[in-house]
Design a protein around this motif. Structure first.
Motif, short mmCIF file in Angstrom:
data_model
loop_
_atom_site.label_atom_id
_atom_site.label_comp_id
_atom_site.label_asym_id
_atom_site.label_seq_id
_atom_site.Cartn_x
_atom_site.Cartn_y
_atom_site.Cartn_z
N LEU A 27 1.08 -0.58 0.14
CA LEU A 27 0.38 0.41 0.15
C LEU A 27 1.28 1.79 -0.14
O LEU A 27 0.66 2.29 -0.52
N TYR A 28 1.48 0.94 0.38
CA TYR A 28 3.02 2.29 0.56
C TYR A 28 4.08 2.05 -1.01
O TYR A 28 4.03 3.57 -0.76
N ASN A 29 4.24 0.82 -0.71
CA ASN A 29 4.55 0.75 -2.55
C ASN A 29 5.46 1.89 -2.91
O ASN A 29 5.68 2.40 -3.72
N PRO A 30 6.95 1.69 -1.88
CA PRO A 30 7.96 1.90 -2.18
C PRO A 30 8.48 1.29 -4.14
O PRO A 30 8.24 0.18 -3.98
N SER A 31 8.66 2.49 -4.12
CA SER A 31 9.72 2.23 -5.35
C SER A 31 8.74 1.94 -6.33
O SER A 31 9.12 1.45 -7.16
N HIS A 32 7.33 2.41 -6.03
CA HIS A 32 6.52 2.18 -7.66
C HIS A 32 6.74 0.63 -7.51
O HIS A 32 6.52 0.34 -8.89
N VAL A 33 6.79 -0.67 -6.85
CA VAL A 33 7.38 -2.45 -7.23
C VAL A 33 5.84 -2.37 -8.31
O VAL A 33 5.69 -4.15 -8.57
N LEU A 34 4.63 -1.60 -7.55
CA LEU A 34 3.16 -2.68 -7.83
C LEU A 34 2.60 -2.37 -9.37
O LEU A 34 2.50 -1.13 -9.37
N GLY A 35 2.91 -3.21 -10.38
CA GLY A 35 2.20 -2.18 -11.33
C GLY A 35 2.81 -1.42 -12.60
O GLY A 35 4.13 -0.61 -11.87
N VAL A 36 3.27 -1.28 -13.66
CA VAL A 36 3.88 -0.30 -14.41
C VAL A 36 3.59 0.62 -14.92
O VAL A 36 2.53 1.40 -15.14
N ASN A 58 11.30 0.78 -14.99
CA ASN A 58 10.16 -0.43 -14.57
C ASN A 58 11.77 -1.84 -14.78
O ASN A 58 11.11 -2.52 -15.07
N PRO A 59 12.64 -1.47 -13.80
CA PRO A 59 13.79 -3.01 -13.66
C PRO A 59 12.47 -4.24 -13.75
O PRO A 59 11.75 -4.28 -12.52
N ILE A 60 13.16 -5.43 -14.17
CA ILE A 60 12.81 -6.38 -13.75
C ILE A 60 12.32 -7.05 -12.51
O ILE A 60 11.03 -7.82 -11.82
N SER A 61 13.64 -6.81 -12.12
CA SER A 61 13.70 -7.27 -9.98
C SER A 61 12.37 -6.59 -10.15
O SER A 61 12.39 -7.51 -8.90
N SER A 62 12.66 -5.36 -9.84
CA SER A 62 11.66 -4.64 -9.22
C SER A 62 9.65 -4.79 -9.29
O SER A 62 9.47 -5.33 -8.85
N LEU A 63 9.62 -5.67 -10.69
CA LEU A 63 8.59 -6.02 -10.66
C LEU A 63 8.45 -7.54 -10.35
O LEU A 63 7.00 -7.39 -9.56
N ALA A 109 6.80 -21.78 -6.93
CA ALA A 109 6.21 -21.85 -7.84
C ALA A 109 5.59 -20.38 -8.29
O ALA A 109 4.83 -20.23 -9.23
N TRP A 110 4.63 -19.73 -7.08
CA TRP A 110 3.96 -18.35 -7.27
C TRP A 110 5.17 -17.72 -8.30
O TRP A 110 5.36 -16.46 -8.70
N ALA A 111 6.48 -17.67 -7.62
CA ALA A 111 7.82 -16.95 -7.94
C ALA A 111 8.05 -16.86 -9.50
O ALA A 111 8.08 -16.09 -10.53
N LEU A 112 8.28 -18.36 -10.26
CA LEU A 112 7.54 -18.49 -11.42
C LEU A 112 7.04 -18.02 -12.12
O LEU A 112 7.32 -17.64 -13.21
N MET A 113 5.26 -18.40 -11.89
CA MET A 113 4.96 -17.89 -12.47
C MET A 113 4.87 -16.27 -12.76
O MET A 113 3.91 -15.49 -13.36
N GLY A 114 5.88 -15.72 -11.86
CA GLY A 114 5.75 -14.58 -12.05
C GLY A 114 6.15 -13.73 -13.00
O GLY A 114 5.72 -12.66 -13.82
N ILE A 115 6.87 -14.53 -13.91
CA ILE A 115 7.44 -14.19 -15.32
C ILE A 115 7.11 -14.22 -16.27
O ILE A 115 6.85 -12.58 -16.70
N PRO A 116 5.84 -14.67 -16.50
CA PRO A 116 4.88 -14.99 -17.36
C PRO A 116 4.30 -13.25 -17.23
O PRO A 116 4.09 -12.54 -18.38
N ILE A 117 3.74 -13.00 -15.91
CA ILE A 117 2.78 -12.25 -15.59
C ILE A 117 3.57 -10.84 -15.22
O ILE A 117 2.69 -9.93 -16.02
#
Lengths: 273, 494
Positions: A27-36, A58-63, A109-117
């Motif tokens: 909710l604080y969303n530091p460095s805007h990690v959520l969403g582009v 939007n570095p991929i690592s940050s996303l 498992a969810w982290a891997l799913m993060g790549i296509p998402i």
């Protein structure tokens, strides 16, 4: 063998605390990690330059980091039951490490799913920047998926809690694999719902809260025969409503007892005798 | 009631389906299940089950498949079921010429004196004295293994007994929930759902009597009483459950308390689940919660016999144990009785991979944890009047299979530990259904065996030898699988 109440409470408290911390960070969303949030697309459409600019902003690592935080915030409360199950069925000195391995397997498992998402998220930002269309398309897919037999099958599999080996390396390996499989079934059940907030140009947080509510609610339902069926999972609401009514009833009884001088006297008399 | 149509809410058939049935998917009554055994439409009669005039899907959804097993709702749901059934029966009887106005359901106390362990003979007669069919007779009722079709109950310390009546806590009022668990575990609406752990009343005698009365067809298929989805078709079902209800009432009369938790008192709706509902004689609905059937006096009935059924020795359970261990020489001395909330459970041994029980049985070594098992041995070594030794339980975890009627004997280091009565096995083993496919988990208290090993200086070991032998048919294709055999200690240490 069931778990002592105090252990159950400790697990609940730890799990929910970590989830709440993740929610606060999101909710604080530091460095805007959520969403582009930065979209740089020329009138001519996506180009190599715009991709490069997008990735720079939007570095991929940050996303991916934001994605993982989102998974922890939204999914950790769902792991309460399997973690308690592992605790009650493991050797005492292995309980914590096995619970941790299960959670790591699940998050992996969810982290891997993060790549296509994340790829879908970037793609939609490049092709339709600032548009609600991608989110609406995914929401439609999620709605169809919601009533499909495949989703029900995945939810049923998510209810499976295997008895794990107690000793040696196999106990650690199988616990991690249990977490991994649990994660895969969870992805199978909720992938579309999870993509939806990521594609929204605005209102991520509201959508995340809504999706969390839906996923926790459906997780509470009993397994069912997989088939197409239109149904809304309302057990959480029913449970909350019933619990609220019970609490109000209890409160009324307490107040009635406290405000009644005769009942006070009776309690006092019983106490003396 | 048996002459009424299926869609009559007060018919025999409708009441049986309220418990459970095998004709329609219990999640979606619009979906019929395949014909053939164990579909009701394919069962050999008598009783001749009607196959037409089915109720609507909405009615089925509201009333059918309600029975509660492997849950703390087992005793109250069945009390409401018996009450509603009795009301309908009394209504029918009162309308017969000369029918007694005060007719009540009888109970079968198989623990009673003389030959009460035998099924009441009226149920075994094919025909009535006038030659008409006897409605109490059921063809698919075969009795215990080796009984040659005679129906009786094996009563004994390691078979069917009333040991549950010694419990003092309804639902693991201790925070480990391992001992003194009379009525079942805390759950929502449950019928052999995921990882059910039966209360002792349900486990023995309830489950065992179902299996012993029903038995098996010659090919190993479950007879009617041995399968919860068929059981309430058999009239003896109601006499058996009246006895279970009587035992619960006797347990309460002895001073033992039912839960006061609102989640129990308010029934499964407190968990967001289905409500309990029964038809009244006029076919209107009676919704009830455990708080409404907490005591038989609320329903205006009682039982002729309400003694606990077990004779308590002058000594408490702990005193008896310490005396057997040679630690209590003076019965007058005080023993520190540990409060239930201070008890904890810990896994101290387990098998490492899934096991199979076939017609030849199973023998396996359960590996013991040096630390946990060492603590058990230490607790026995250092036991005293103020320091009670651990209790030890054997859990056969995740038993799966397709025949509920299978009965197995269990021994630990060649000492008889009890039986596995697998009533509900098929429902609990079904994947992709309400039950999740977790199988059954059955708990056996092996404290006496461990005490004996301790006295024989045979406790210092790395393994326990566990044998599981079938007492009846395990046909090919009906083998049991077991996820794990676990040994747990219940410590009384604060």
């Amino acid at each position: 063998m069931r778990l002592p109440n105090r252990t159950y409470k400790a697990i609940s408290l730890t799990t929910l605390s970590v989830s709440i911390v993740a929610w606060i960070l999101l909710l604080y969303n530091p460095s805007h990690v959520l969403g582009v949030v930065h979209c740089h697309v020329s009138d001519a459409g996506p180009s190599r330059a715009s991709v490069e600019m997008l990735l720079l902003m939007n570095p991929i690592s940050s996303l991916l980091c934001g994605w993982c935080l989102m998974v922890v915030a939204m999914m950790l409360p769902k792991l309460l039951m399997p973690v308690c199950f592992i605790y009650s069925k493991a050797l005492k000195r292995r309980r914590q490490i096995m619970a941790l391995l299960f959670i790591l397997g699940y998050l992996f498992a969810w982290a891997l799913m993060g790549i296509p998402i994340v790829a879908i998220m970037l793609g939609s930002s490049l092709t339709l920047p600032g548009s609600f269309v991608p989110a609406l398309v995914v929401a439609t897919i999620a709605l169809v998926w919601q009533f499909s037999p495949v989703k029900q099958y995945c939810m049923n599999k998510g209810h499976e809690h295997p008895y794990l080996p107690a000793f040696g390396w196999p106990s650690f390996r199988d616990t991690f694999l249990f977490g991994l499989k649990h994660g895969i079934w969870c992805i199978g059940s909720g992938w579309a719902l999870m993509i939806f907030p990521m594609l929204l140009p605005d209102g991520h947080h509201l959508a995340m809260i809504f999706v969390t509510f839906v996923m926790v609610t459906e997780h509470l339902e009993h397994p069912q025969t997989p088939r197409w069926r239109f149904q809304l999972h309302g057990r959480l609401m029913r449970m909350l409503s019933a619990q609220t009514q019970i609490r109000i009833k209890q409160l009324r009884t307490i107040l009635a007892t406290d405000l009644n001088p005769l009942s006070n006297k009776r309690i006092f008399k019983d106490g003396i005798s | 009631m048996q002459s009424r149509k299926f869609n009559d809410l007060t018919s025999w058939w409708f009441f049986a389906a309220i418990h459970a049935q095998t004709m329609f998917d219990n999640d979606d009554p619009t979906q019929p299940l395949p014909l053939g055994y164990p579909n009701w439409k394919s069962l050999p009669g008598p009783p001749a089950i009607p196959t037409t005039d089915m109720p609507t899907a909405d009615v089925m959804k509201e009333y059918w498949d309600q029975c509660q097993h492997g849950t703390w709702f087992f005793p109250p749901w069945h009390r409401g079921y018996l009450y509603a059934f009795e009301n309908v029966m009394r209504d029918v009887i009162n309308n017969l010429p000369g029918g007694p106005a005060d007719w009540t359901l009888p109970y079968w106390n198989y623990f009673g004196p003389g030959n009460q362990f035998k099924m009441p003979p009226a149920f075994a007669q094919l025909n009535m004295p006038d030659g008409s069919p006897n409605p109490l007779y059921v063809k698919a009722r075969f009795g215990p293994p080796g009984g040659h079709g005679n129906v009786f109950i094996h009563v004994g310390p390691t078979s069917i007994n009333q040991e549950c009546q010694r419990n003092t806590v309804y639902t693991g009022g201790n925070d480990s929930g391992t001992s003194g668990d009379y009525g079942g575990g805390v759950t929502g609406f449950v019928n052999f759902d995921q990882h059910p752990l039966f209360g002792d009343l349900e486990s023995n005698p309830h489950n065992g009597v179902h299996n012993l009365v029903g038995g098996q067809f010659p090919n190993g298929d479950d007879a009617i009483m041995a399968n919860p989805q068929l059981a309430s078709l058999d009239p003896i079902f109601y006499l058996h459950h009246c006895n279970i209800d009587r035992m619960w009432a006797a347990w309460n009369k002895a001073g033992n308390k039912n839960p006061v938790d609102p989640k129990w008192l308010n029934g499964p709706t407190a968990h967001g689940d289905r409500k309990f509902v029964m038809p009244n004689p006029d076919s209107t609905a009676w919704n009830y919660t455990p708080s409404m059937v907490n005591d038989t006096s609320q329903l205006n009935y009682t039982y002729a016999e309400l003694d606990l059924g077990v004779t308590f020795a002058a000594l408490s359970k702990n005193k008896l144990r310490l005396r057997n261990l040679g630690l209590l020489l003076d019965d007058e001395k005080d023993v520190k009785e540990m409060a239930e909330p201070n008890r904890e459970t810990e896994l101290v041994g387990a098998t490492s991979k899934p096991l199979v029980v076939d017609a030849t049985g199973l023998q396996t070594n359960v590996k013991l944890d040096y630390k946990g098992w060492g603590a058990v041995a230490e607790s026995l070594q250092s036991a005293s009047l103020v320091n009670l030794p651990d209790e030890v339980y054997l859990l056969v975890e995740g038993i799966k299979g397709n025949r509920d009627s299978i009965i197995c004997t269990v021994s630990v280091n060649n000492i008889d530990a009890g039986h596995l009565y697998l009533f509900g096995l098929t429902m609990a083993s079904k994947k992709n259904g309400h039950h999740g496919g977790a199988g059954l988990t059955i708990k056996l208290n092996i404290t006496k065996i461990i005490d004996q090993l301790h006295l024989e200086n045979a406790i210092a070991t790395n393994t326990l030898d566990v044998k599981i032998l079938p007492a009846n048919i395990i046909a090919k294709g009906s083998e049991l699988t077991i996820d794990r055999i676990g040994i747990y200690r219940v410590t009384t240490a604060e």
